[in-house]
Motif scaffolding. Structure first.
Motif, PDB file in Angstrom:
ATOM      1  N   GLU A 148      16.598  -7.292  -7.217  1.00  0.00           N
ATOM      2  CA  GLU A 148      16.151  -7.964  -8.431  1.00  0.00           C
ATOM      3  C   GLU A 148      15.042  -7.168  -9.119  1.00  0.00           C
ATOM      4  OE1 GLU A 148      15.022 -11.846  -7.137  1.00  0.00           O
ATOM      5  OE2 GLU A 148      17.089 -12.581  -6.990  1.00  0.00           O
ATOM      6  N   ALA A 149      14.165  -6.543  -8.317  1.00  0.00           N
ATOM      7  CA  ALA A 149      13.070  -5.753  -8.887  1.00  0.00           C
ATOM      8  C   ALA A 149      13.590  -4.534  -9.640  1.00  0.00           C
ATOM      9  CB  ALA A 149      12.117  -5.305  -7.779  1.00  0.00           C
ATOM     10  N   LEU A 150      14.755  -4.032  -9.221  1.00  0.00           N
ATOM     11  CA  LEU A 150      15.281  -2.793  -9.793  1.00  0.00           C
ATOM     12  C   LEU A 150      16.565  -3.024 -10.577  1.00  0.00           C
ATOM     13  CD1 LEU A 150      14.804  -0.591  -6.595  1.00  0.00           C
ATOM     14  CD2 LEU A 150      13.240  -0.792  -8.539  1.00  0.00           C
ATOM     15  N   GLU A 151      16.818  -4.248 -10.999  1.00  0.00           N
ATOM     16  CA  GLU A 151      18.123  -4.596 -11.581  1.00  0.00           C
ATOM     17  C   GLU A 151      18.461  -3.828 -12.848  1.00  0.00           C
ATOM     18  OE1 GLU A 151      18.125  -8.738 -12.316  1.00  0.00           O
ATOM     19  OE2 GLU A 151      16.440  -8.711 -13.727  1.00  0.00           O
ATOM     20  N   TYR A 185       3.591   0.270   2.515  1.00  0.00           N
ATOM     21  CA  TYR A 185       3.284  -0.646   3.617  1.00  0.00           C
ATOM     22  C   TYR A 185       3.140  -2.054   3.065  1.00  0.00           C
ATOM     23  CZ  TYR A 185       0.846  -2.657   7.654  1.00  0.00           C
ATOM     24  OH  TYR A 185       0.481  -3.437   8.735  1.00  0.00           O
ATOM     25  N   ALA A 186       3.951  -2.977   3.594  1.00  0.00           N
ATOM     26  CA  ALA A 186       3.975  -4.352   3.100  1.00  0.00           C
ATOM     27  C   ALA A 186       3.513  -5.307   4.193  1.00  0.00           C
ATOM     28  CB  ALA A 186       5.377  -4.719   2.646  1.00  0.00           C
ATOM     29  N   THR A 187       2.425  -6.022   3.943  1.00  0.00           N
ATOM     30  CA  THR A 187       2.008  -7.100   4.835  1.00  0.00           C
ATOM     31  C   THR A 187       2.094  -8.457   4.149  1.00  0.00           C
ATOM     32  OG1 THR A 187      -0.307  -6.709   4.232  1.00  0.00           O
ATOM     33  CG2 THR A 187       0.494  -5.673   6.258  1.00  0.00           C
ATOM     34  N   THR A 222       6.980  -6.397  -6.796  1.00  0.00           N
ATOM     35  CA  THR A 222       7.883  -5.661  -7.669  1.00  0.00           C
ATOM     36  C   THR A 222       7.188  -4.489  -8.344  1.00  0.00           C
ATOM     37  OG1 THR A 222       9.255  -7.608  -8.097  1.00  0.00           O
ATOM     38  CG2 THR A 222       9.281  -5.867  -9.762  1.00  0.00           C
ATOM     39  N   ALA A 223       5.952  -4.673  -8.786  1.00  0.00           N
ATOM     40  CA  ALA A 223       5.256  -3.645  -9.561  1.00  0.00           C
ATOM     41  C   ALA A 223       5.050  -2.373  -8.750  1.00  0.00           C
ATOM     42  CB  ALA A 223       3.914  -4.183 -10.050  1.00  0.00           C
ATOM     43  N   THR A 224       4.603  -2.511  -7.503  1.00  0.00           N
ATOM     44  CA  THR A 224       4.355  -1.316  -6.698  1.00  0.00           C
ATOM     45  C   THR A 224       5.650  -0.601  -6.346  1.00  0.00           C
ATOM     46  OG1 THR A 224       2.330  -2.276  -5.781  1.00  0.00           O
ATOM     47  CG2 THR A 224       3.333  -0.470  -4.541  1.00  0.00           C
ATOM     48  N   LEU A 225       6.703  -1.367  -6.072  1.00  0.00           N
ATOM     49  CA  LEU A 225       7.986  -0.734  -5.778  1.00  0.00           C
ATOM     50  C   LEU A 225       8.488   0.034  -6.994  1.00  0.00           C
ATOM     51  CD1 LEU A 225      10.388  -0.224  -3.921  1.00  0.00           C
ATOM     52  CD2 LEU A 225      11.393  -2.361  -4.771  1.00  0.00           C
ATOM     53  N   ARG A 226       8.413  -0.543  -8.166  1.00  0.00           N
ATOM     54  CA  ARG A 226       8.891   0.132  -9.374  1.00  0.00           C
ATOM     55  C   ARG A 226       8.052   1.365  -9.672  1.00  0.00           C
ATOM     56  NH1 ARG A 226      12.516  -2.524 -12.842  1.00  0.00           N
ATOM     57  NH2 ARG A 226      11.720  -1.260 -14.569  1.00  0.00           N
ATOM     58  N   LEU A 274       0.839  -1.187   0.000  1.00  0.00           N
ATOM     59  CA  LEU A 274       0.000   0.000   0.000  1.00  0.00           C
ATOM     60  C   LEU A 274       0.883   1.249   0.000  1.00  0.00           C
ATOM     61  CD1 LEU A 274      -2.689  -0.923   2.697  1.00  0.00           C
ATOM     62  CD2 LEU A 274      -2.927  -1.018   0.208  1.00  0.00           C
ATOM     63  N   THR A 275       0.508   2.239  -0.787  1.00  0.00           N
ATOM     64  CA  THR A 275       1.214   3.513  -0.796  1.00  0.00           C
ATOM     65  C   THR A 275       0.534   4.442   0.200  1.00  0.00           C
ATOM     66  OG1 THR A 275       1.782   3.230  -3.129  1.00  0.00           O
ATOM     67  CG2 THR A 275       1.992   5.445  -2.198  1.00  0.00           C
TER      68      THR A 275
END
Length: 316
Positions: free
Chosen positions: A267-270, A226-228, A235-239, A193-194
């Protein structure tokens, strides 16, 4: 032993009507009434919370005694018969002690179940290091296909437990804690969640770390996620939070071993220039009992320490 953990509440926990473990027992007891496929396996810990359910469903509430390897073996056996087993004890006895059984009786046999832990990294300091498991999520990361939920509030725990119980034959780990955030968030068991948006970096707060992160980053120009549900890693939300600007800076604040999720963020941002820091429980054992707040401070996870560490990482 059980009562000691249940009563070891932080000030935040006292603002809600029940703990995550109490919600787990009540919700799962109701699910046993609703779903004939569900079964609960205990290793003595938590048996009082399922006393009524055991009377109603003696064939689907099994207490194996203080035999944690058998706990996992029985759960795997029930899964082979087509049941959906829910297994519960302290994290150190659920993941660490019977790890070979988790690897073989669920992973190798190709069956699913729900592991629900208590105790976490330092929920019961007077229980000593035998009742602490800061490496539990990292250990499960060595295995394939585990979903990992880390709720930060009893309401979130209920949502994630219901999702896990109904998740077909998936392998799910639900990490409960006596540490709670003041308010629940609308978690879905998939996405981060953002909660705040900023341009100076991204801070990912996992489960019960959220309130401390929000306090620590007050006034900072940062995005707070916020990560539960941490596995699979979103990966998608972080990017999306990184955007298309310059080099990305990501701090991940976790209630278990520091750096547990940095590999997944890297890995998500490689394909992007980035820096990632993992803030969590240190590897050094804190040998004095103290209280939860003292362990948080000792590991640099209190709001003041987090503010200094996050600001330092972001170059402020």
């Amino acid at each position: 032993m059980t009562g000691a953990v249940t009563d070891a509440r932080t000030d935040a926990a006292e603002t809600v009507s029940d703990t995550m473990r109490e919600r787990f027992a009540s919700v799962t007891s109701r699910l046993l009434d609703e779903d004939p496929r569900l079964a609960v396996v205990l290793a003595e810990i938590g048996r009082d919370g399922f006393a009524d359910a055991a009377r109603r469903h003696p064939d689907r509430v099994v207490n194996v005694g203080i035999r944690e390897q058998l706990l996992i073996g029985v759960g795997g056996g029930l899964a082979l018969t087509g049941l959906r087993p829910v297994l519960h004890t302290f994290a150190s006895f659920l993941v660490e002690r019977p790890f070979e059984q988790v690897k073989l009786d669920f992973g190798h046999q190709g069956v699913g179940g729900v592991l629900v832990s208590a105790g976490g990294s330092y929920d019961w300091p007077s229980g000593g290091f035998t009742h602490m498991a800061p490496g539990d999520v990292g250990l499960l990361d060595t295995l394939d296909g585990w979903t990992v939920h880390v709720p930060g509030h009893p309401d979130e725990a209920e949502t994630l437990l219901r999702r896990a119980a109904a998740a077909g034959d998936d392998k799910v780990y639900v990490r409960l804690s006596v540490q709670v955030n003041e308010a629940p968030r609308p978690v879905d068991g998939v996405r981060f969640l953002t909660l705040r948006e900023g341009r100076g970096g991204v801070v990912v707060a996992v489960g019960p770390m959220l309130d401390n992160v929000l306090a620590a980053t007050g006034g900072m120009d940062v995005t707070v996620l916020y990560a539960t549900t941490v596995r699979p890693f979103d990966t998608a939300t972080l990017r999306a939070a990184i955007g298309t600007g310059g080099a990305a800076k990501v701090a991940i604040v976790e209630p278990y071993l520091a750096g547990t999720s940095t590999r997944f963020a890297n890995e998500a941002l490689e394909d992007l220039p980035h820096r990632v820091v993992g803030l969590g429980v240190g590897r050094q054992e804190l040998r004095r009992y103290g209280g939860i707040d003292e362990h948080l401070a000792g590991h640099g996870l209190d709001p003041h320490s987090l503010r200094e560490r996050i600001a330092g990482f972001l170059g402020r």
